[in-house]
Design a protein around this motif. Structure first.
Motif, PDB file in Angstrom:
ATOM      1  N   SER A  10     -27.779  43.045  -1.032  1.00  0.00           N
ATOM      2  CA  SER A  10     -27.547  42.298   0.202  1.00  0.00           C
ATOM      3  C   SER A  10     -27.832  40.817   0.034  1.00  0.00           C
ATOM      4  CB  SER A  10     -28.416  42.867   1.327  1.00  0.00           C
ATOM      5  OG  SER A  10     -28.221  42.147   2.533  1.00  0.00           O
ATOM      6  N   ALA A  11     -26.985  40.026   0.663  1.00  0.00           N
ATOM      7  CA  ALA A  11     -27.243  38.599   0.859  1.00  0.00           C
ATOM      8  C   ALA A  11     -27.515  38.446   2.352  1.00  0.00           C
ATOM      9  CB  ALA A  11     -26.045  37.759   0.440  1.00  0.00           C
ATOM     10  N   PRO A  12     -28.784  38.296   2.766  1.00  0.00           N
ATOM     11  CA  PRO A  12     -29.115  38.248   4.197  1.00  0.00           C
ATOM     12  C   PRO A  12     -28.403  37.132   4.949  1.00  0.00           C
ATOM     13  CG  PRO A  12     -31.099  38.562   2.870  1.00  0.00           C
ATOM     14  CD  PRO A  12     -29.989  38.243   1.919  1.00  0.00           C
ATOM     15  N   ASP A  13     -28.083  36.048   4.251  1.00  0.00           N
ATOM     16  CA  ASP A  13     -27.385  34.926   4.882  1.00  0.00           C
ATOM     17  C   ASP A  13     -26.432  34.339   3.849  1.00  0.00           C
ATOM     18  OD1 ASP A  13     -26.564  32.443   5.919  1.00  0.00           O
ATOM     19  OD2 ASP A  13     -28.399  32.226   7.084  1.00  0.00           O
ATOM     20  N   TRP A  14     -25.147  34.650   4.001  1.00  0.00           N
ATOM     21  CA  TRP A  14     -24.170  34.233   3.004  1.00  0.00           C
ATOM     22  C   TRP A  14     -24.106  32.713   2.877  1.00  0.00           C
ATOM     23  CZ3 TRP A  14     -21.580  36.378  -0.844  1.00  0.00           C
ATOM     24  CH2 TRP A  14     -20.520  35.673  -1.412  1.00  0.00           C
ATOM     25  N   THR A  15     -24.263  32.002   3.973  1.00  0.00           N
ATOM     26  CA  THR A  15     -24.188  30.537   3.913  1.00  0.00           C
ATOM     27  C   THR A  15     -25.327  29.972   3.072  1.00  0.00           C
ATOM     28  OG1 THR A  15     -25.411  30.383   6.010  1.00  0.00           O
ATOM     29  CG2 THR A  15     -23.013  30.364   6.127  1.00  0.00           C
ATOM     30  N   LYS A  16     -26.518  30.581   3.166  1.00  0.00           N
ATOM     31  CA  LYS A  16     -27.641  30.110   2.346  1.00  0.00           C
ATOM     32  C   LYS A  16     -27.404  30.411   0.872  1.00  0.00           C
ATOM     33  CE  LYS A  16     -31.312  30.314   5.840  1.00  0.00           C
ATOM     34  NZ  LYS A  16     -32.617  30.923   6.215  1.00  0.00           N
ATOM     35  N   LEU A  17     -26.886  31.600   0.580  1.00  0.00           N
ATOM     36  CA  LEU A  17     -26.601  31.952  -0.807  1.00  0.00           C
ATOM     37  C   LEU A  17     -25.554  31.015  -1.381  1.00  0.00           C
ATOM     38  CD1 LEU A  17     -26.971  33.866  -3.206  1.00  0.00           C
ATOM     39  CD2 LEU A  17     -25.188  35.329  -2.217  1.00  0.00           C
ATOM     40  N   ARG A  18     -24.572  30.662  -0.562  1.00  0.00           N
ATOM     41  CA  ARG A  18     -23.538  29.744  -1.022  1.00  0.00           C
ATOM     42  C   ARG A  18     -24.123  28.373  -1.335  1.00  0.00           C
ATOM     43  NH1 ARG A  18     -19.015  30.367   2.865  1.00  0.00           N
ATOM     44  NH2 ARG A  18     -20.456  29.310   4.264  1.00  0.00           N
ATOM     45  N   GLU A  19     -25.069  27.912  -0.513  1.00  0.00           N
ATOM     46  CA  GLU A  19     -25.706  26.623  -0.771  1.00  0.00           C
ATOM     47  C   GLU A  19     -26.549  26.668  -2.038  1.00  0.00           C
ATOM     48  OE1 GLU A  19     -25.285  23.647   0.706  1.00  0.00           O
ATOM     49  OE2 GLU A  19     -23.645  24.722   1.692  1.00  0.00           O
ATOM     50  N   VAL A  20     -27.247  27.778  -2.254  1.00  0.00           N
ATOM     51  CA  VAL A  20     -28.038  27.932  -3.479  1.00  0.00           C
ATOM     52  C   VAL A  20     -27.132  27.860  -4.691  1.00  0.00           C
ATOM     53  CG1 VAL A  20     -29.417  29.569  -4.834  1.00  0.00           C
ATOM     54  CG2 VAL A  20     -29.927  29.208  -2.418  1.00  0.00           C
ATOM     55  N   TYR A  21     -25.991  28.533  -4.603  1.00  0.00           N
ATOM     56  CA  TYR A  21     -25.067  28.518  -5.738  1.00  0.00           C
ATOM     57  C   TYR A  21     -24.493  27.117  -5.962  1.00  0.00           C
ATOM     58  CZ  TYR A  21     -20.927  29.165  -8.572  1.00  0.00           C
ATOM     59  OH  TYR A  21     -19.975  29.036  -9.550  1.00  0.00           O
ATOM     60  N   LYS A  22     -24.146  26.409  -4.877  1.00  0.00           N
ATOM     61  CA  LYS A  22     -23.576  25.072  -5.021  1.00  0.00           C
ATOM     62  C   LYS A  22     -24.535  24.119  -5.738  1.00  0.00           C
ATOM     63  CE  LYS A  22     -20.283  24.960  -1.159  1.00  0.00           C
ATOM     64  NZ  LYS A  22     -19.941  24.316   0.138  1.00  0.00           N
ATOM     65  N   LYS A  23     -25.842  24.323  -5.524  1.00  0.00           N
ATOM     66  CA  LYS A  23     -26.830  23.449  -6.157  1.00  0.00           C
ATOM     67  C   LYS A  23     -27.131  23.861  -7.589  1.00  0.00           C
ATOM     68  CE  LYS A  23     -30.167  23.910  -3.225  1.00  0.00           C
ATOM     69  NZ  LYS A  23     -31.496  23.730  -2.604  1.00  0.00           N
ATOM     70  N   SER A  24     -26.716  25.040  -7.989  1.00  0.00           N
ATOM     71  CA  SER A  24     -27.061  25.547  -9.312  1.00  0.00           C
ATOM     72  C   SER A  24     -26.343  24.761 -10.403  1.00  0.00           C
ATOM     73  CB  SER A  24     -26.689  27.026  -9.423  1.00  0.00           C
ATOM     74  OG  SER A  24     -25.284  27.186  -9.456  1.00  0.00           O
ATOM     75  N   PRO A  25     -26.945  24.656 -11.584  1.00  0.00           N
ATOM     76  CA  PRO A  25     -26.279  23.975 -12.704  1.00  0.00           C
ATOM     77  C   PRO A  25     -24.941  24.616 -13.059  1.00  0.00           C
ATOM     78  CG  PRO A  25     -28.611  24.289 -13.172  1.00  0.00           C
ATOM     79  CD  PRO A  25     -28.321  25.061 -11.923  1.00  0.00           C
ATOM     80  N   GLN A  26     -24.820  25.939 -12.909  1.00  0.00           N
ATOM     81  CA  GLN A  26     -23.572  26.616 -13.250  1.00  0.00           C
ATOM     82  C   GLN A  26     -22.430  26.149 -12.356  1.00  0.00           C
ATOM     83  OE1 GLN A  26     -26.482  28.162 -12.632  1.00  0.00           O
ATOM     84  NE2 GLN A  26     -27.052  28.949 -14.663  1.00  0.00           N
ATOM     85  N   SER A  27     -22.716  25.995 -11.050  1.00  0.00           N
ATOM     86  CA  SER A  27     -21.685  25.527 -10.137  1.00  0.00           C
ATOM     87  C   SER A  27     -21.320  24.074 -10.418  1.00  0.00           C
ATOM     88  CB  SER A  27     -22.176  25.679  -8.687  1.00  0.00           C
ATOM     89  OG  SER A  27     -21.231  25.151  -7.781  1.00  0.00           O
ATOM     90  N   GLN A  28     -22.321  23.241 -10.672  1.00  0.00           N
ATOM     91  CA  GLN A  28     -22.058  21.835 -10.974  1.00  0.00           C
ATOM     92  C   GLN A  28     -21.268  21.694 -12.277  1.00  0.00           C
ATOM     93  OE1 GLN A  28     -25.415  19.031 -10.222  1.00  0.00           O
ATOM     94  NE2 GLN A  28     -26.554  20.870  -9.600  1.00  0.00           N
ATOM     95  N   PHE A  29     -21.575  22.539 -13.247  1.00  0.00           N
ATOM     96  CA  PHE A  29     -20.838  22.535 -14.514  1.00  0.00           C
ATOM     97  C   PHE A  29     -19.363  22.853 -14.267  1.00  0.00           C
ATOM     98  CE2 PHE A  29     -19.248  25.831 -17.523  1.00  0.00           C
ATOM     99  CZ  PHE A  29     -18.862  24.983 -18.555  1.00  0.00           C
ATOM    100  N   TRP A  30     -19.099  23.894 -13.461  1.00  0.00           N
ATOM    101  CA  TRP A  30     -17.720  24.296 -13.203  1.00  0.00           C
ATOM    102  C   TRP A  30     -16.948  23.203 -12.458  1.00  0.00           C
ATOM    103  CZ3 TRP A  30     -14.358  27.529 -15.015  1.00  0.00           C
ATOM    104  CH2 TRP A  30     -13.253  27.919 -14.265  1.00  0.00           C
ATOM    105  N   ASP A  31     -17.634  22.460 -11.592  1.00  0.00           N
ATOM    106  CA  ASP A  31     -16.981  21.426 -10.792  1.00  0.00           C
ATOM    107  C   ASP A  31     -16.923  20.068 -11.496  1.00  0.00           C
ATOM    108  OD1 ASP A  31     -16.549  23.199  -8.704  1.00  0.00           O
ATOM    109  OD2 ASP A  31     -18.432  22.700  -7.702  1.00  0.00           O
ATOM    110  N   ASP A  32     -17.512  19.965 -12.671  1.00  0.00           N
ATOM    111  CA  ASP A  32     -17.531  18.678 -13.374  1.00  0.00           C
ATOM    112  C   ASP A  32     -16.098  18.218 -13.695  1.00  0.00           C
ATOM    113  OD1 ASP A  32     -17.661  16.936 -15.989  1.00  0.00           O
ATOM    114  OD2 ASP A  32     -19.692  16.917 -15.154  1.00  0.00           O
ATOM    115  N   PRO A  33     -15.802  16.902 -13.553  1.00  0.00           N
ATOM    116  CA  PRO A  33     -14.456  16.401 -13.860  1.00  0.00           C
ATOM    117  C   PRO A  33     -13.990  16.732 -15.273  1.00  0.00           C
ATOM    118  CG  PRO A  33     -15.722  14.742 -12.677  1.00  0.00           C
ATOM    119  CD  PRO A  33     -16.673  15.849 -12.981  1.00  0.00           C
ATOM    120  N   ALA A  34     -14.926  16.833 -16.219  1.00  0.00           N
ATOM    121  CA  ALA A  34     -14.538  17.145 -17.590  1.00  0.00           C
ATOM    122  C   ALA A  34     -13.953  18.549 -17.716  1.00  0.00           C
ATOM    123  CB  ALA A  34     -15.747  17.004 -18.524  1.00  0.00           C
ATOM    124  N   MET A  35     -14.305  19.435 -16.771  1.00  0.00           N
ATOM    125  CA  MET A  35     -13.795  20.804 -16.793  1.00  0.00           C
ATOM    126  C   MET A  35     -12.489  20.957 -16.011  1.00  0.00           C
ATOM    127  SD  MET A  35     -15.739  22.811 -18.600  1.00  0.00           S
ATOM    128  CE  MET A  35     -15.264  24.420 -17.959  1.00  0.00           C
TER     129      MET A  35
END
Length: 651
Positions: free
Chosen positions: A50-75
């Motif tokens: 369970s993700a008790p609050d999907w919006t919070k989980l989404r924010e956690v993921y957006k801040k993660s290095p993995q998400s930032q890596f995927w969104d980097d202009p070089a990628m």
């Protein structure tokens, strides 16, 4: 003044006040938040994530290095090609097959999202009373009207497609019940899902066709409920509408996990291992099919589960969270100390020093240390073999006897149990370094070292030949040479079935500093033997490592592991880019010929064009290192995995 008001008027005013209060309360009730999953799911829940609050989980993921890596202009070139392939070859065809727009449902992810499996009378008997049911709960919060419209549109399209839809009323809520068969699987999904072939067992004349599955879909206020049986869905609805029926929260084992792991976490999971394995044993236990008897005696599932220690595991729980300085994943196996056997007993390590010793250099890419008591581990393994079957233990003893006989030709007093097992300590270490070259074999077989602690390392090193002679005749008479006053033994591995071997490759081992060290790379072994000189940087002094260790229990957990994720990703990038550039090869490369969501006919390079990956240095800032640790107490086993935020991403 009140005595001057007409009594009838006072009654009218009171009735209006009561009506207004009732209206306010009803509005409050209808907008009340959906209860957490443990208050909605029944006590026979086997598994929940369970993700008790999907919006919070989404924010956690957006801040993660993995998400930032995927969104980097070089990628961007790599990312856009993958997304285009994903949309054109999967999303759009699937939308055509289903007659829906997936984006219409993606926007509904607002509150909790829970996936669960409930027992529903499943007992594993030959003629069981039920089968597990699947439930999906999705809270749309203020998107309830959008959900209502989407479900109405979906029912209309199902009707137009000629699907035999039933309408079921559950506590005044309307649900659609749709029968499902393999023909109902969208053709877009079929090409990505392995198709099972029907297998008829000899002598199984009485086999009956399985019942038709069904999908139950409906809405309760803001909650979308999807289930595989009406009965399972009804249990959720009656709890959602205020019924006081027992819930998962009444399970003591779940409540323990909730209190210790699940608070303030954006994602968690729980598994009732005890019930699952009990039912699994009953499911897999049956009379031997005399029409097709097994040529080899196969241990019963009951013995395998009991001997391995899985039968002593009550529950498994995990929680993932952002702890500010990084991301932490905790996994807990509820296995009381008194019931541990087999693997769970082996994983019960003493809380001793488990950080990197001073001889471990800073440039290792992987390191692991466990304070496993070698002699107790051997005893546990032998008991596990005996509990599985007498044949397994006899085979083990036969192998050891062969090793003894081979060595006793030159050493009549040799005994593997005494000379080898009797000299095992409680310290096991492994570490790897970067590959020395660019060849495929060097990339897949980097220099690595294995160290076994011993109270008598010289005696242990001399006794190793008792095991090696079982693998290769040369193992009983290893070559030796002197290095810095130490004796290095070497045995050719050309006849050992250990995968691809280079001609003349050898296993080298030597005793030093309370350990016997093993490696197929002579250089890393010699480096270890020189480590007493105290030269070079040490892993234990790596910036941020001490703080990371504190996040997973400190330096005395009994089991500790480190991985240089940055160098691991660098190696992966180089390998993928080199593979993508090999246009003369018909092979899809290091990762195989298919991906989970592409049909087997499609090459990896069709979806993931690794030639578009940037130079690793452009994205290296998103990777650092990770640490892992395991601890044990009387209640169970805990494993923690922590990945600190890379220095360049810290604000």
């Amino acid at each position: 003044m009140s005595h001057m008001i007409n009594p009838r008027l006072r009654r009218i005013i009171r009735l209006h006040i009561i009506a207004l209060c009732s209206l306010a309360l009803s509005e409050f009730a209808s907008s009340a938040p959906v209860p957490p999953p443990e208050k909605l799911l029944p006590p026979d829940t086997l598994f929940v994530i369970s993700a008790p609050d999907w919006t919070k989980l989404r924010e956690v993921y957006k801040k993660s290095p993995q998400s930032q890596f995927w969104d980097d202009p070089a990628m961007k070139p790599f990312r856009e090609k993958f997304q285009a392939k994903w949309n054109d070859e999967f999303v759009k065809p699937l939308e055509r097959d289903l007659g829906v727009r997936l984006d219409d449902y993606g926007t509904l992810l607002q509150g909790q999202i829970t996936l669960a499996v409930t027992q529903e009378g499943w007992q594993g008997k030959e003629k069981g009373d039920g089968e597990p049911a699947l439930l999906l709960l999705l809270d749309t919060r203020d998107k309830a009207d959008v959900l209502k419209k989407n479900l109405a549109d979906l029912r209309k399209k199902w009707n137009e497609a000629g699907k035999p839809i039933k309408t079921e009323k559950i506590r005044d809520f309307e649900f659609s019940v749709v029968p499902l068969t393999s023909n109902d699987v969208p053709k877009t999904l079929k090409q990505f899902i392995p198709q099972r072939q029907k297998v008829e067992e000899l002598g199984a004349e009485d086999a009956k066709p399985s019942a038709t599955d069904e999908l139950v879909v409906g809405q309760c206020d803001s909650l979308l409920i999807i289930g595989t049986t009406v009965k399972a869905v009804e249990k959720v609805v009656i709890r959602l509408t205020g019924n006081s029926a027992p819930t998962l929260a009444d399970q003591a084992e779940f409540e323990t996990g909730r209190a210790t792991l699940f608070r303030d976490t954006p994602l968690y999971g729980w598994f009732n291992a005890k019930i699952f394995f009990e039912v699994l044993v009953r499911t897999m236990t049956g009379k031997e099919n005399t029409a097709a008897p097994s040529p080899l005696p196969i241990p019963s599932v009951s013995k395998l589960i009991s001997a391995s220690g899985l039968g002593g595991v009550k529950t498994v729980a995990f929680a993932y969270r952002d702890v500010g300085e990084g991301r932490l994943l905790e996994l807990f196996l509820s296995a009381p100390e008194a019931s541990r056997t087999g693997l769970t007993k082996l994983l019960t390590l003493s809380p001793k020093e488990s950080s990197a010793p001073t001889f471990v250099p800073a440039d290792v890419v992987k390191f692991q240390r466990s304070r496993l008591d070698g002699q107790k581990a051997i005893a546990t393994i032998e008991k596990m073999l005996g509990d599985v079957s007498a044949e397994a233990l006899n085979t083990w003893n036969f192998v050891l006897s062969n090793g003894n006989e081979a060595i006793r030709a030159t050493d009549p007093d040799f005994d593997i149990r005494k000379n080898l097992f009797g000299n095992l300590g409680d310290d096991f270490i492994t570490y790897d370094k970067l590959p020395r070259g660019d060849s495929a074999l060097e990339k897949t077989s980097p220099p690595s070292l294995v160290l076994i602690g011993s109270p008598n390392p010289d005696q242990l090193a001399a006794a190793v030949r008792g095991v090696l002679v079982i693998l290769t005749p040369e193992g009983g008479n290893p070559q030796s040479r002197e290095f810095l006053g130490k004796k290095i033994y070497s045995v050719k591995l050309s006849n050992v079935p250990m995968g691809a071997q280079t001609p003349g490759r050898k296993l080298n081992y030597a005793a030093s500093a309370g350990y016997v060290a093993f490696s197929t790379d002579a250089g890393i072994l010699e480096e270890f033997l020189r480590s007493s000189e105290g030269q070079g940087k040490q892993l234990r002094d790596l910036p941020g490592l001490a703080d990371a260790m504190s996040r997973i229990g400190g330096p005395t957990t009994g089991w500790f592991s480190y991985e240089n994720e940055s160098e691991a990703m660098r190696l992966l990038f180089e390998t993928l880019r080199r593979t993508a550039g090999d246009t003369n090869s018909s092979s899809p490369g290091v990762l195989g010929s298919a991906i989970p969501f592409a049909s087997p006919e499609k090459q990896f390079r069709d979806w993931l064009d690794f030639s578009l990956l940037p130079n690793y240095d452009k994205v290296s800032k998103y990777f650092s290192f990770g640490v892992y640790a395991g601890t044990a107490n009387v209640d169970g086993l805990t494993f923690r995995f922590f990945s600190p935020t890379p220095p360049q991403l810290k604000k």
